[in-house]
Design an enzyme around this catalytic site. Sequence first.
Site, PDB file in Angstrom:
ATOM      1  CD  GLU A  41      -1.402  -2.471   1.654  1.00 19.14           C
ATOM      2  OE1 GLU A  41      -0.201  -2.567   1.992  1.00 19.14           O
ATOM      3  OE2 GLU A  41      -2.164  -3.460   1.614  1.00 19.14           O
ATOM      4  CB  ALA A  58       7.888 -35.463 -15.267  1.00 13.36           C
ATOM      5  CD  GLU A 101      10.645 -31.756  -7.668  1.00 16.03           C
ATOM      6  OE1 GLU A 101      10.895 -32.311  -8.742  1.00 16.03           O
ATOM      7  OE2 GLU A 101      11.192 -30.714  -7.290  1.00 16.03           O
ATOM      8  CG  LEU A 125       7.019 -40.181   0.409  1.00 12.41           C
ATOM      9  CD1 LEU A 125       6.613 -40.766   1.755  1.00 12.41           C
ATOM     10  CD2 LEU A 125       8.374 -39.483   0.543  1.00 12.41           C
TER      11      LEU A 125
HETATM   12  N1  NDP Z   1       9.285 -38.762 -13.143  1.00 14.28           N
HETATM   13  C1  NDP Z   1       9.166 -38.246 -11.941  1.00 14.28           C
HETATM   14  O1  NDP Z   1       8.536 -37.198 -11.741  1.00 14.28           O
HETATM   15  C2  NDP Z   1       9.828 -38.915 -10.808  1.00 14.28           C
HETATM   16  C3  NDP Z   1      10.374 -40.151 -10.962  1.00 14.28           C
HETATM   17  N2  NDP Z   1      10.929 -40.795  -9.906  1.00 14.28           N
HETATM   18  C4  NDP Z   1      11.415 -42.164 -10.128  1.00 14.28           C
HETATM   19  O2  NDP Z   1      10.658 -43.006  -9.278  1.00 14.28           O
HETATM   20  C5  NDP Z   1      11.471 -44.076  -8.842  1.00 14.28           C
HETATM   21  C6  NDP Z   1      11.436 -44.143  -7.311  1.00 14.28           C
HETATM   22  O3  NDP Z   1      10.101 -44.318  -6.890  1.00 14.28           O
HETATM   23  P1  NDP Z   1       9.748 -44.795  -5.418  1.00 14.28           P
HETATM   24  O4  NDP Z   1      10.460 -46.022  -5.101  1.00 14.28           O
HETATM   25  O5  NDP Z   1       8.288 -44.822  -5.335  1.00 14.28           O
HETATM   26  O6  NDP Z   1      10.428 -43.625  -4.567  1.00 14.28           O
HETATM   27  P2  NDP Z   1       9.950 -42.680  -3.380  1.00 14.28           P
HETATM   28  O7  NDP Z   1      10.566 -41.336  -3.608  1.00 14.28           O
HETATM   29  O8  NDP Z   1       8.515 -42.716  -3.213  1.00 14.28           O
HETATM   30  O9  NDP Z   1      10.659 -43.337  -2.165  1.00 14.28           O
HETATM   31  C7  NDP Z   1      10.076 -44.396  -1.427  1.00 14.28           C
HETATM   32  C8  NDP Z   1      10.769 -44.440  -0.124  1.00 14.28           C
HETATM   33  O10 NDP Z   1      10.314 -43.395   0.709  1.00 14.28           O
HETATM   34  C9  NDP Z   1      10.640 -43.716   2.045  1.00 14.28           C
HETATM   35  N3  NDP Z   1       9.513 -43.539   2.957  1.00 14.28           N
HETATM   36  C10 NDP Z   1       9.611 -42.995   4.186  1.00 14.28           C
HETATM   37  N4  NDP Z   1       8.441 -42.985   4.791  1.00 14.28           N
HETATM   38  C11 NDP Z   1       7.568 -43.525   3.963  1.00 14.28           C
HETATM   39  C12 NDP Z   1       6.200 -43.768   4.066  1.00 14.28           C
HETATM   40  N5  NDP Z   1       5.487 -43.455   5.144  1.00 14.28           N
HETATM   41  N6  NDP Z   1       5.591 -44.336   3.023  1.00 14.28           N
HETATM   42  C13 NDP Z   1       6.294 -44.645   1.910  1.00 14.28           C
HETATM   43  N7  NDP Z   1       7.608 -44.427   1.766  1.00 14.28           N
HETATM   44  C14 NDP Z   1       8.246 -43.868   2.782  1.00 14.28           C
HETATM   45  C15 NDP Z   1      11.132 -45.145   2.037  1.00 14.28           C
HETATM   46  O11 NDP Z   1      12.531 -44.996   2.020  1.00 14.28           O
HETATM   47  P3  NDP Z   1      13.553 -46.054   2.621  1.00 14.28           P
HETATM   48  O12 NDP Z   1      13.431 -47.239   1.689  1.00 14.28           O
HETATM   49  O13 NDP Z   1      14.850 -45.348   2.509  1.00 14.28           O
HETATM   50  O14 NDP Z   1      13.129 -46.344   4.003  1.00 14.28           O
HETATM   51  C16 NDP Z   1      10.593 -45.667   0.718  1.00 14.28           C
HETATM   52  O15 NDP Z   1      11.316 -46.750   0.233  1.00 14.28           O
HETATM   53  C17 NDP Z   1      12.860 -43.821  -9.375  1.00 14.28           C
HETATM   54  O16 NDP Z   1      13.045 -44.603 -10.512  1.00 14.28           O
HETATM   55  C18 NDP Z   1      12.836 -42.353  -9.739  1.00 14.28           C
HETATM   56  O17 NDP Z   1      13.686 -42.093 -10.821  1.00 14.28           O
HETATM   57  C19 NDP Z   1      10.979 -40.231  -8.672  1.00 14.28           C
HETATM   58  C20 NDP Z   1      10.463 -38.981  -8.460  1.00 14.28           C
HETATM   59  C21 NDP Z   1       9.813 -38.225  -9.509  1.00 14.28           C
HETATM   60  N1  AOF Z   2      12.526 -37.319 -14.096  1.00 10.36           N
HETATM   61  C1  AOF Z   2      11.992 -36.124 -13.996  1.00 10.36           C
HETATM   62  C2  AOF Z   2      11.889 -35.462 -12.748  1.00 10.36           C
HETATM   63  N2  AOF Z   2      12.346 -36.064 -11.632  1.00 10.36           N
HETATM   64  C3  AOF Z   2      12.453 -35.396 -10.340  1.00 10.36           C
HETATM   65  O1  AOF Z   2      13.470 -34.432 -10.360  1.00 10.36           O
HETATM   66  C4  AOF Z   2      14.544 -34.839  -9.506  1.00 10.36           C
HETATM   67  C5  AOF Z   2      15.870 -34.446 -10.078  1.00 10.36           C
HETATM   68  O2  AOF Z   2      16.052 -33.093  -9.767  1.00 10.36           O
HETATM   69  P1  AOF Z   2      17.430 -32.340 -10.016  1.00 10.36           P
HETATM   70  O3  AOF Z   2      18.520 -33.272  -9.570  1.00 10.36           O
HETATM   71  O4  AOF Z   2      17.360 -31.112  -9.184  1.00 10.36           O
HETATM   72  O5  AOF Z   2      17.484 -32.035 -11.484  1.00 10.36           O
HETATM   73  C6  AOF Z   2      14.359 -36.324  -9.390  1.00 10.36           C
HETATM   74  O6  AOF Z   2      14.939 -36.874  -8.268  1.00 10.36           O
HETATM   75  C7  AOF Z   2      12.858 -36.437  -9.312  1.00 10.36           C
HETATM   76  O7  AOF Z   2      12.381 -36.045  -8.063  1.00 10.36           O
HETATM   77  N3  AOF Z   2      11.310 -34.235 -12.728  1.00 10.36           N
HETATM   78  C8  AOF Z   2      10.878 -33.609 -13.854  1.00 10.36           C
HETATM   79  O8  AOF Z   2      10.361 -32.502 -13.787  1.00 10.36           O
HETATM   80  N4  AOF Z   2      10.984 -34.236 -15.031  1.00 10.36           N
HETATM   81  C9  AOF Z   2      11.513 -35.454 -15.166  1.00 10.36           C
HETATM   82  O9  AOF Z   2      11.585 -35.952 -16.282  1.00 10.36           O
END
Ligand code: NDP
Ligand code: AOF
Length: 592
Positions: A85, A196, A330, A335
Site C-alpha cells: 500500500e 513428470a 517430488e 511415498l
Molecule cells: N518422473 C518423476 O517425476 C519422478 C520419478 N521418480 C522415479 O521413481 C522411482 C522411485 O520411486 P519410489 O520407489 O516410489 O520412490 P519414493 O521417492 O517414493 O521413495 C520411497 C521411499 O520413501 C521412504 N519412505 C519414508 N516414509 C515412507 C512412508 N510413510 N511411506 C512410503 N515411503 C516412505 C522409504 O525410504 P527407505 O526405503 O529409505 O526407508 C521408501 O522406500 C525412481 O526410478 C525415480 O527415478 C521419482 C520422483 C519423480
Molecule cells: N525425471 C523427472 C523429474 N524427476 C524429479 O526431479 C529430480 C531431479 O532433480 P534435479 O537433480 O534437481 O534435477 C528427481 O529426483 C525427481 O524427483 N522431474 C521432472 O520434472 N521431469 C523429469 O523428467
Amino acid sequence: MVLFLGTKSYFYSSPVLCKSIASNSSHNHAAHSLDAFYIKRAADIADSSAGYTSPHPNFGCVIAAPSGTVAGEGYLYAQGTKAAEVLAVEAAGGFSKGSTAYLNMEPGDCHGDHSAVSALVQAGIKRVVVGIRHPLQHLHGNAIRSLRGQGLQVDVVGEDLKSKIMEEARKSCLLVNAPLIHRATSRVPFSVLKYAMTLDGKIATTSGHASWISSKESRNRVFELRGRSDAIIVGGNTVRRDNPRLTARHGGGHTPIRIVMTQTFNLPEEANLWDISDVSTIVVTQRGARRSFQKLLASKGVEVVEFDILNPREVMEYFHDRGYLSILWECGGTLTASAISSGVIHKVFAFVAPKIIGGKNAPSPVGELGMVEMSQALDLIDVCFEQVGPDMLISGFLQPVPDLVPVIPSEDETFAIDPSITPYESKIIFFYKTWDPYGAFSNFSPHPIQMPDGSGSYATWSSAHKFVGVNEPVAKDCVEKIKSAKSPEEAARMGRSIQKQHPDLVRSDWEGVKIDVMYRALKCKFSIYPHLQSMLLATAGSVLVEASPHDLFWGGGREGEGLNYLGRLLMLIRSEFLGECSSPSESTCTAL
Ligand SMILES: NC(=O)C1=CN([C@@H]2O[C@H](COP(=O)(O)OP(=O)(O)OC[C@H]3O[C@@H](n4cnc5c(N)ncnc54)[C@H](OP(=O)(O)O)[C@@H]3O)[C@@H](O)[C@H]2O)C=CC1
Ligand SMILES: Nc1c(N[C@@H]2O[C@H](COP(=O)(O)O)[C@@H](O)[C@H]2O)[nH]c(=O)[nH]c1=O
C-alpha cells in the site's frame, strides 16, 4: 491510462472495462466488473515476489483514480520491506486523493506500525476494496476496522460485494495466499505434488531410469515451483536412484530446503543432497534407524530428525510447527501414495510428456491406494491445462483452499438474538469438551445446579425434566434415577436411553418446553457461579457455538448445519446479564 510503479512508469489499459463504465456507469454489473478486474490485478501483482522471497503473505495494491485509470501499484517484495500500500500510494503521488485502493488481502500491519493503513489514510484514499480478510486470527479484521474508523469506505469482496465475478476475483485472492490460508486453518503446510510422466503413465523405465521424461521447458517450470516452496521432499528410493540436487536454479532469490524421508536410513554415503554449501538438507527418519550413519551425515552438516511414527502427516505437522508454509513433493509413487492417503496433498502438477516407454513394472506416479472401484477415484477440482514446450501440464486441487468466510450456524437468528454481534467481524468461540478453553459453557461442566421441577421439588439435571409430570410410576422412577445420577454425562445418557426404550414416557409437551427448561437451567448455572458469569460476559461480541458434530439441535454440527440452541441460549443470557434485554430472573435455583 498511466501507471506508475516505483520509479518506472508505463501504459496500462483495460479498454473493455473502461468502455462498459463509460456507457453505463450506474450499472451494478459494470461497477463489479471494474472492482473484480482490479482485485484480480492486485492478486496478480501480489504474486510477483513468489519465488524470489520466502513464501510469506503476498500483498498487492492497485490504486484506481475516479476516472477508472490506474494511478499506482505496489507489491510486498519480502518480509520487512515496504508494504504494498505504501509503494502504491508513493507511485500514485497526488492521484491517490479521492481514489480507490484495491488490496488482494487485508494488510497485516502486524508490528503496531499500521504503515499500510496510515499510508492509505494519509494519501486521501476514499474507498478501499479488500479481496479477503487477513486469515490469521490476531490480525483478522483489524485493518478493516481501523480504515472504517478513519472514515474510509471499505468494501470486502464476498461480504459487501457479492456477485459471480466478484466470487471469481475472490478466488484469485485465495489462491495467491493459499499456503498462508492453509497455515491459518490447518496444522499442516500447503503441499503440492509434482511429477513428470510419459503418455503411458510411467515416471521411470522398468530399470528406474527417469532423466528425462519431461522437456527442458517443463523442468524450468519445476524450478519455478521449487522457488515458490519452503521445502522439497523426496523418499529414500529417489535419493538412491536419482541422486537429485533439488535446487531451484533460478539464479538467486529464495532457495527451498531439501527433505528426505527414509524409514531404513539405507542411504548412500555420497549424495548431492549431502552437499549443503548452498542449501540445507534435513533427513527425517524412524527413531533409532542406523544411528552411526546418522552421525556421519550430521558430521557433513545434514540435520537428522527422528520420529516415533514416520508418516507424512506427522512429518508435515512437524514442519508446520517449524513455520513452513508450503512443501513441494517430488517423490516417486511409493511415498506419494502414502502422502495422498494421509490427506496431506492439496494440489497436483502433472507434466505429461508425449512419449511412450511401456514396461509392465515401470513405476507410475501414485502407488497403492487400495481402491477397487472407479467411484473411489479422487477428483481434482479447478483443473487447468497448459502446454509447456511439447508437454501438457495438468494441475488441479485435491483439496480446495479453505473458505475464510466463517460458517455461523443459524446465522440470521444469531444476529437477531444479540445485535451487538456483527456479521463477518465477530469472533466465533467454539466449545464442546469440558477441558476446552470455554469448556465451562458445556452442559457437562462440573457445575451442578438444583432447580424446581413442575411439582415444586428439585431436579438436579435438566435431562430429568423430560419425564417430569408424567403420571406413570415408571416415569417418576426415571426422574428419581436421573436425579441421582453422579455426573451430567450419566444423567444425559440415562435420559437418552430411557427415551429410546420408552418414548411414551417423555412428557407430551417436551418439544415445546425443552428450550425453556434449558434456558432456566443455564440462567441458574450462570447466576450462581460468579466466575462462570464473568467468563460468559468476557465473550461479549463473540458468537458462541457448541461444536458438537452429532447434536444438530443443541450443537452447531460439523459444518454449521446444526441449530446451535445451546450457543444461542448462552448468547441470549449473556445479553440479559449485560442488561441489553429484560430478564426473567430465576430466583429459586441453587448450587448443589
Ligand atoms: N518422473 C518423476 O517425476 C519422478 C520419478 N521418480 C522415479 O521413481 C522411482 C522411485 O520411486 P519410489 O520407489 O516410489 O520412490 P519414493 O521417492 O517414493 O521413495 C520411497 C521411499 O520413501 C521412504 N519412505 C519414508 N516414509 C515412507 C512412508 N510413510 N511411506 C512410503 N515411503 C516412505 C522409504 O525410504 P527407505 O526405503 O529409505 O526407508 C521408501 O522406500 C525412481 O526410478 C525415480 O527415478 C521419482 C520422483 C519423480
Ligand atoms: N525425471 C523427472 C523429474 N524427476 C524429479 O526431479 C529430480 C531431479 O532433480 P534435479 O537433480 O534437481 O534435477 C528427481 O529426483 C525427481 O524427483 N522431474 C521432472 O520434472 N521431469 C523429469 O523428467
